[in-house]
Motif scaffolding. Structure first.
Motif, PDB file in Angstrom:
ATOM      1  N   LEU A 218       0.315  -1.291   0.115  1.00 12.21           N
ATOM      2  CA  LEU A 218      -0.327  -0.041   0.475  1.00 12.21           C
ATOM      3  C   LEU A 218       0.470   1.164   0.155  1.00 12.21           C
ATOM      4  CD1 LEU A 218      -2.296   1.611   0.169  1.00 12.21           C
ATOM      5  CD2 LEU A 218      -2.333   1.374   2.684  1.00 12.21           C
ATOM      6  N   HIS A 219       1.822   1.079   0.557  1.00 11.33           N
ATOM      7  CA  HIS A 219       3.132   2.257   0.701  1.00 11.33           C
ATOM      8  C   HIS A 219       3.709   2.942  -0.455  1.00 11.33           C
ATOM      9  CE1 HIS A 219       3.104   1.561   5.601  1.00 11.33           C
ATOM     10  NE2 HIS A 219       1.975   2.193   5.061  1.00 11.33           N
ATOM     11  N   LEU A 220       3.817   1.070  -0.746  1.00  7.34           N
ATOM     12  CA  LEU A 220       4.496   1.583  -2.321  1.00  7.34           C
ATOM     13  C   LEU A 220       3.815   2.399  -3.497  1.00  7.34           C
ATOM     14  CD1 LEU A 220       7.266   0.969  -4.541  1.00  7.34           C
ATOM     15  CD2 LEU A 220       5.947  -1.238  -4.667  1.00  7.34           C
ATOM     16  N   ALA A 221       2.643   1.544  -3.339  1.00  5.98           N
ATOM     17  CA  ALA A 221       1.429   2.223  -4.537  1.00  5.98           C
ATOM     18  C   ALA A 221       1.085   3.317  -4.380  1.00  5.98           C
ATOM     19  CB  ALA A 221      -0.148   1.097  -4.170  1.00  5.98           C
ATOM     20  N   GLU A 222       1.282   4.163  -3.023  1.00  5.87           N
ATOM     21  CA  GLU A 222       0.901   5.667  -2.594  1.00  5.87           C
ATOM     22  C   GLU A 222       2.054   6.632  -3.167  1.00  5.87           C
ATOM     23  OE1 GLU A 222       0.456   5.277   1.535  1.00  5.87           O
ATOM     24  OE2 GLU A 222      -1.710   4.583   1.529  1.00  5.87           O
ATOM     25  N   ARG A 223       3.226   6.078  -3.205  1.00  9.11           N
ATOM     26  CA  ARG A 223       4.237   6.493  -4.060  1.00  9.11           C
ATOM     27  C   ARG A 223       4.307   6.269  -5.161  1.00  9.11           C
ATOM     28  NH1 ARG A 223       7.847   3.311   0.427  1.00  9.11           N
ATOM     29  NH2 ARG A 223       7.734   1.997  -1.852  1.00  9.11           N
ATOM     30  N   ARG A 224       4.022   5.706  -5.573  1.00  8.32           N
ATOM     31  CA  ARG A 224       3.975   5.605  -6.790  1.00  8.32           C
ATOM     32  C   ARG A 224       2.888   6.801  -7.291  1.00  8.32           C
ATOM     33  NH1 ARG A 224       4.979  -1.017  -9.234  1.00  8.32           N
ATOM     34  NH2 ARG A 224       6.605  -0.346  -8.805  1.00  8.32           N
ATOM     35  N   ALA A 225       1.526   6.779  -6.855  1.00  5.82           N
ATOM     36  CA  ALA A 225       0.713   7.578  -6.982  1.00  5.82           C
ATOM     37  C   ALA A 225       0.962   8.838  -6.898  1.00  5.82           C
ATOM     38  CB  ALA A 225      -0.594   7.107  -6.543  1.00  5.82           C
ATOM     39  N   GLY A 226       1.723   8.960  -6.520  1.00 10.96           N
ATOM     40  CA  GLY A 226       2.555  11.178  -6.040  1.00 10.96           C
ATOM     41  C   GLY A 226       3.574  10.655  -7.457  1.00 10.96           C
ATOM     42  N   GLY A 227       4.200  10.184  -8.086  1.00 17.81           N
ATOM     43  CA  GLY A 227       5.749   9.875  -9.173  1.00 17.81           C
ATOM     44  C   GLY A 227       6.207   8.920  -9.483  1.00 17.81           C
TER      45      GLY A 227
END
Length: 360
Positions: free
Chosen positions: A312-321
């Protein structure tokens, strides 16, 4: 006769071999730390030890585990492995055409991807000139953010689940072996009892026939005695069939039809098994904590929760860029220009503004 202690040993054996529970000696003031011991028939222990190399269920479980380990090694090699190959590039453009042979090395080190190649190339320009030379390329690439660690942990979790399934298959097989051993002994006991009933019924019939010849027994009583023999013989046939079925089931479980228990073990034909691990604090909470630590499903569930949070944290970082850094050198700059040295450094970033898949 099968004694009560025999069945008590079986019950204890189920608990030990399945890793479910253990009886602990009680001491004044609460549960003690005395390690539980159980007595198991020696021929059962010997049968189980020899059957491990032939039992179909165990062999299948071992193959499944080895397949899972092979998959794990293959997937980890993609994240941190080395690949060596021979490459034969060919290229044509507006200046000419070229080809060559190169030895290529690809090395993955977590998030980093590095590559190198060394070889010879030859090029022909359209104006009629041939050129030859050595070829060298070096390059690195770093994706941002990297998911290599999360991927590896996912692979490790898959392997841990496969190992847990293997241990579960072993425990299930141990329990099935105890039950099959018990069923054979009970079937032999039932057959012996049925044989005694046949003998008793035949003696009863012989006595009735003697008394009937002297006129002391009615024809109805003589008929009843004959029926008793027939019923006893039917019971013996059914007991023999149950024994054959129990022997077949045990042989199918162990993969060996040549070995089977012949009868209840004598008092000196038992082996002692000891539960070797106890909690530091001999309390109920200590034993519960030890049990939780030993449960594969609890440990796997905790690992899955931790991995899901990291994903989930990785997906959140990828959603930011997302982005990628890269760089390298090459000689020649292209296969049709063998005398030129090229180099590059680069960075690419992507910031999603409207992407339903990334949002989800």
């Amino acid at each position: 006769m099968i004694r009560r202690t025999f069945f008590s040993s079986f019950l204890a054996g189920v608990l030990v071999l399945c890793g479910l529970a253990a009886q602990v000696g009680a001491q004044a003031g609460g549960l003690g730390q005395d390690l539980a011991t159980v007595r198991l028939p020696l021929d059962l222990l010997e049968l189980g030890e020899k059957a491990r190399s032939s039992a179909p269920d165990l062999l299948t479980a071992a193959r499944d585990l080895e397949r899972a380990r092979s998959d794990f090694r293959a997937k980890v090699a993609e994240l941190s492995g080395t690949t060596v190959s021979i490459q034969v590039p060919a290229e044509a453009n507006y200046k000419g055409a070229g080809t060559g042979v190169q030895l290529a090395l690809q090395q993955a080190a977590g998030p980093w991807q590095a590559g190198a190649s060394l070889g010879l190339v030859a090029g022909y320009e359209w104006d009629g000139a041939w050129k030859t030379g050595s070829a060298l390329t070096l390059g690195v690439k770093l994706p941002l953010p990297s998911d290599a660690d999360v991927q590896r942990r996912g692979y490790e979790l898959d392997l841990a689940a496969a190992e847990a399934r293997f241990r579960g298959a072993q425990r299930s097989w141990n329990l099935a072996l105890i039950e099959g051993y018990r069923d054979v002994l009970l079937a032999r006991y039932d057959k012996d009892i049925a044989a005694l009933k046949v003998a008793a019924a035949q003696m009863e019939l012989e006595g009735a026939e003697v008394r009937g010849a002297a006129g002391a027994v009615s024809a109805a009583a003589l008929h009843t005695a004959r029926q008793g023999v027939a019923q006893a013989e039917a019971g013996l046939a059914a007991a023999e069939l149950r024994l054959e079925q129990a022997l077949f089931n045990l042989g199918q479980l162990t993969g060996d039809w040549t070995r089977s228990p012949e009868g209840p073990p004598a008092a000196d034909e038992y082996g002692v098994r000891t539960i070797e691990r106890a909690p530091a604090a001999g309390s109920v909470d200590g034993w519960v904590q030890l049990a939780l630590e030993q449960r594969d499903d609890v440990q796997l569930a905790e690992a899955r929760v931790a991995l899901a949070r990291d994903r989930l944290h990785l997906a959140e970082r990828r959603a930011g860029g997302t982005g990628e850094l890269s760089g390298g050198v090459s000689l020649p700059a292209s296969s049709s220009e063998p005398e030129k040295l090229g180099w590059y450094v680069g960075a690419a970033f992507k910031l999603p503004l409207l992407d339903a898949s990334v949002t989800e």
